[in-house]
Design an enzyme around this catalytic site. Structure first.
Site, short mmCIF file in Angstrom:
data_model
loop_
_atom_site.label_atom_id
_atom_site.label_comp_id
_atom_site.label_asym_id
_atom_site.label_seq_id
_atom_site.Cartn_x
_atom_site.Cartn_y
_atom_site.Cartn_z
N LYS A 239 -1.02 0.96 -4.86
CA LYS A 239 -0.47 1.27 -3.55
C LYS A 239 0.49 0.19 -3.06
O LYS A 239 1.62 0.48 -2.65
CB LYS A 239 -1.64 1.41 -2.58
CG LYS A 239 -1.26 1.63 -1.17
CD LYS A 239 -2.47 1.44 -0.30
CE LYS A 239 -2.87 -0.05 -0.27
NZ LYS A 239 -3.61 -0.43 0.92
N THR A 240 0.04 -1.03 -3.11
CA THR A 240 0.89 -2.13 -2.61
C THR A 240 2.15 -2.25 -3.44
O THR A 240 3.23 -2.54 -2.94
CB THR A 240 0.10 -3.45 -2.64
OG1 THR A 240 -1.15 -3.24 -2.02
CG2 THR A 240 0.85 -4.54 -1.91
N ASP B 204 1.32 1.09 6.07
CA ASP B 204 0.25 0.88 5.10
C ASP B 204 -1.07 1.37 5.70
O ASP B 204 -1.22 1.38 6.92
CB ASP B 204 0.17 -0.63 4.82
CG ASP B 204 -0.73 -0.95 3.65
OD1 ASP B 204 -1.02 -0.03 2.87
OD2 ASP B 204 -1.13 -2.11 3.51
N GLU B 205 -2.01 1.79 4.87
CA GLU B 205 -3.34 2.19 5.34
C GLU B 205 -3.26 3.20 6.49
O GLU B 205 -3.90 3.04 7.52
CB GLU B 205 -4.13 0.96 5.82
CG GLU B 205 -4.24 -0.17 4.83
CD GLU B 205 -5.36 0.03 3.80
OE1 GLU B 205 -5.82 1.18 3.65
OE2 GLU B 205 -5.75 -0.97 3.17
N GLN C 269 -10.74 6.57 1.95
CA GLN C 269 -11.11 5.19 2.27
C GLN C 269 -11.04 4.91 3.76
O GLN C 269 -10.91 3.77 4.19
CB GLN C 269 -10.20 4.22 1.53
CG GLN C 269 -10.45 4.20 0.03
CD GLN C 269 -9.68 3.11 -0.66
OE1 GLN C 269 -9.96 1.94 -0.48
NE2 GLN C 269 -8.72 3.48 -1.47
N ARG D 177 -14.55 -0.77 -5.88
CA ARG D 177 -14.14 -2.18 -5.95
C ARG D 177 -14.38 -2.74 -7.35
O ARG D 177 -13.87 -3.79 -7.70
CB ARG D 177 -14.93 -3.06 -4.97
CG ARG D 177 -14.78 -2.76 -3.50
CD ARG D 177 -13.37 -2.65 -3.07
NE ARG D 177 -12.94 -1.26 -3.07
CZ ARG D 177 -11.67 -0.89 -3.02
NH1 ARG D 177 -10.71 -1.79 -2.96
NH2 ARG D 177 -11.34 0.40 -3.04
#
Length: 769
Positions: free
Chosen positions: A54-55, A242-243, A273, A620
DNA sequence: CTCGGCAGAATTTTT
DNA sequence: TTCTGCCGAG
């Protein structure tokens, strides 16, 4: 998206190959990522699953916009939620573009960008550009004053609760006059709305805003000043968020206003998420994106680069129990499917810590670094047991989250001094330090100053200055206040002449604050002095006091650049965005995880959010995820027995191993000895509403469940667990003693214990008397 | 004004 | 059980 009309390409064929291959920064992207980067015009929603890069997409997209000269750095708005994310994006863009990105002034958190805009136009929202940003603590103290002034019973209506209401109203984009009647009524029989209004007025006189205002006032600014809005709409040619699943209504409205200028908005997020619903995040924002931004392209990133196939399968299967998802299925190409997720039942939380500790030690001897492991808990009280255990074992650990540097009393005191110097109207700061160190200025004296300040509608410092000119105070406090004010005046005079770090030191010295801690004999005094030194040191990177104070109020995170090898302990919430080789997930018990309160307060939505939290936890892990649950746990000092989390049941049997634990003396427990999975015969019966209802009511005719099930299959079956117990029978339990069986539900017994009261326990943990 | 005792609560957390 | 915050006594 339609491409502009093709123009004849004069480039020779050989060179054209390179053109299609694109610039080097696009080379390593997979096709979906590349599409997400290159679809620059028009609204784009990127659904980026955990570990799908994503980043990378976000940063490459910015680099791409810059490289293709679509916009200058100052014309790109990029918002994140945390400072950490903003920082990471900055460095990564720098890496891509080569060298430091000179000025991406509009890359930052919602709040820091909001503050930046507000400071530029402060006067339009009745503020001065030096306004202070209050934190939660200041906010509550202020509200407490208002509640007291209104003669409301503080016990019944605590300031903390009002702060919660006001926050949630602000999250929803409501100014005081927009709060619906019913909502405003929720606090103190209708006083809630008034208090909100009063609070906003007080903030204005204090020349202060709270976190919510950074957005809400920005919203008001835009709405009331179309020219200002138009200016920003024109400025921001490209917007990235973002997010996105964590945005609240206010943030959404803010974005939408800005995006009205041009539709080049790209939101990246993952509905699976979304774990911050309780603080105002609206998953709906992401679910509704396509309606909100017509013509939006939706791009799914599903190729996971982080976890093994087993972990992905477990996580995907778990999250598939949620409804109303946008739907993604993570996959990986990596051949090795890795180790199954393990599930292990233990007797109590101490044994849980012991088992995890042993695992860690054996991993260590195999050469695994502690830095590659983490323990992710649902609630912070769970951490202690692990810390205790690690201390005994000599395993180095670090706790992530918890009380932050800037929240410590000594730091807040020091900052309060600085705030009064920089911003004389900051009454809250003034009140905090007026008698710290002790100067003999108590409620009596302060009361007089307060009364005057209120009557004249002036800040406390001003009121105090006026009062010392009169005979109103007794000579002693009068002189004390006069001296204090003189000191403040002197420091203010030095703002321009002294470097701010020196000034800060001077303030702490001359005020007697440092001395106060030097005299303090308590064991933590030296540490506090050390913290103060650290505070001064950290000021060095800022140009002036104002810049530093802004940083402190908005950038409350202190990254400890601790390079030593330590295992991390943190909550599931703070683990979002991180990854580790090995992840321990303790406490998968009903009531704790999913947390009872989430279920009680938010029902199915709460349960789904808990499930997403479980999903975040699992994803994670790179190589191995280890789930444990305990049958007994001490909560608020009382031992409570617990049953395994429904999330354990929701894992796919094929990707999970149940580990046996030996050694609770013949008490067959979870995972004890029986590994065989019984052929699934009831199939999905366990997930039907009927079964769940039955389970809740404990109806005896419900399918007898004798052992934990994973995805409907029995594992670790102690088929006879409950067989013998009948109502009224006397039994013995190791922790709770003797009792009488009151009801039987599968392997769960409700027992009225002679001493411990009524408990729900597992049949395998009791014996016939 | 300061200190000690007692009642009441005790997810998750960023900014 | 443990912490915090409030109230009353000195």
């Amino acid at each position: 998206m339609t491409d502009p009309a093709p123009t004849p390409d004069p480039t020779p064929i050989s060179a054209r190959a390179q053109v299609t291959a694109g610039p080097p920064y696009l080379a390593d992207l997979n096709p979906e990522q590349r599409r997400a980067v290159e679809t620059v015009d028009g609204p784009v929603l990127v659904l980026a699953g955990a570990g799908t890069g994503k980043t990378r997409v976000l940063t490459t997209r910015i680099a791409h916009i810059l490289a293709t000269r679509r916009a200058f750095p100052g014309q790109i708005l990029a918002v994140t939620f945390t400072n950490k994310a903003a920082r990471e994006m900055k460095t990564r863009i720098g890496d891509l573009v080569g060298g430091v990105v000179e000025g991406m002034p509009w890359l930052g958190t919602f709040h820091s960008i909001g503050a930046r805009i507000l400071r530029r136009h402060a006067e339009l929202v009745d503020l001065k550009s030096t306004f202070t940003v209050l934190d939660t603590d200041d906010q509550i103290r202020l509200l407490k004053q208002l509640i007291q002034a209104d003669d409301i019973d503080e016990k019944r209506w605590p300031a903390r609760q009002l702060a919660g209401f006001i926050d949630s109203w602000k999250n929803r984009g409501w100014t005081p006059d927009q709060v619906p009647k019913g909502e405003a009524f929720a606090f103190a029989n209708g006083k809630g709305g008034e208090l909100y209004d009063l609070y906003q007025q007080r903030l204005k006189t204090l020349n202060a805003v709270d976190f919510g205002d950074l957005l809400l006032e920005g919203l008001r600014l835009f709405r009331d000043n179309p020219d200002v809005l138009a200016d920003y709409q024109k400025r921001f040619r490209y917007m990235l968020v973002d997010e996105y699943q964590d945005t609240n209504v206010a943030q959404y409205l803010w974005l939408r206003l800005l995006a009205q200028g041009n539709p080049n908005i790209c939101c990246v997020g993952d509905d699976d998420q979304s774990i911050y619903g309780w603080r105002g995040a609206e998953v709906d924002n992401i679910l509704r994106f396509e309606q909100d931004f017509p013509g939006a392209a939706t791009i799914r990133l599903e190729r996971n680069y982080r976890s093994t196939a087993n972990i992905l399968a477990a996580a995907s299967h778990l999250i598939s129990h949620n409804e109303g998802r946008l739907g993604k299925t993570l996959f990986t190409d990596v051949g090795d499917e890795g180790a199954p997720v393990t599930v292990q039942g233990v007797w109590d939380s101490q044994e849980e810590a012991r088992v995890v500790g042993d695992d860690i030690e054996s991993l260590q001897t195999k050469g695994h670094a502690l830095n590659d492991m983490a323990i992710l808990v649902r609630a912070s009280f769970q951490m202690r047991e692990f810390e205790d255990r690690f201390v005994t074992l000599g395993v180095n650990y670090r706790v992530i989250g918890g009380p932050r540097f800037y929240e410590r009393a000594e730091i807040r005191d020091a900052l309060a001094y600085f705030r009064v110097v920089a911003q004389p109207a900051d009454d809250l700061a003034f009140e905090r330090i007026v008698n710290t160190p002790r100067r003999g200025l108590g409620d009596a004296t302060l009361g007089i100053v307060h009364a005057h300040a209120r009557a004249e509608r002036i800040p406390l410092t001003e009121a105090a200055a006026a009062i010392v000119q009169t005979e109103e105070l007794k000579p002693k406090p009068r002189k004390t206040i006069a001296d204090l004010l003189t000191m403040f005046d002197r420091w203010r005079g030095q703002l321009e002449t002294l470097p701010h770090t020196e000034l800060a030191e001077t303030i702490l010295e001359e005020s007697g604050y440092t001395e106060m801690w030097q005299r303090d004999r308590s064991p933590d005094a030296p540490g506090r002095l050390e913290n103060l030194k650290e505070l001064i040191r950290s000021m060095e990177e800022f140009e002036n006091l104002g810049g530093f104070l802004e940083h402190v109020s908005l950038v409350m995170d202190t990254d400890s650049d601790d390079a030593s090898d330590r295992i991390s302990i943190m909550t599931l919430h703070s683990a979002k965005g991180l990854e580790f080789d090995t992840v321990f997930l303790p406490g998968w018990e009903e009531g704790l995880f999913p947390h009872q309160r989430a279920l009680d307060e938010s029902g199915r939505a709460g349960l789904e959010e808990e499930r997403r939290l479980a999903y975040v936890g699992l994803t994670r892990a790179r190589k191995s995820a280890k789930i444990t649950f305990a049958s007994n746990r001490r909560i608020h000092g009382l031992w409570q027995s617990s049953i395994p989390s429904r999330f354990v049941d929701e894992l796919p049997a094929d990707h999970v191993d149940v580990i046996e634990t030996s050694g609770y003396g013949g008490l067959g427990g979870y995972g004890a000895s029986r590994f065989d999975r019984i052929e699934r015969t009831f199939d999905s019966a366990y997930s039907t509403p009927g079964w769940q209802r039955a389970q809740r009511r404990g109806e005896p005719q419900a399918t007898r469940r004798t052992a934990p099930m994973i995805d409907g299959e029995l594992v670790a079956s102690e088929t006879d667990d409950s067989a013998g117990y009948s109502l009224g029978e006397r039994v013995f339990h190791l922790k709770f003693g003797n009792g009488v069986v009151e009801s039987v539900d599968g392997n769960k017994l409700t027992i009225q214990f002679d001493k411990a009261g009524r408990k729900k326990v597992l049949a395998s943990f009791v014996e016939r008397v």
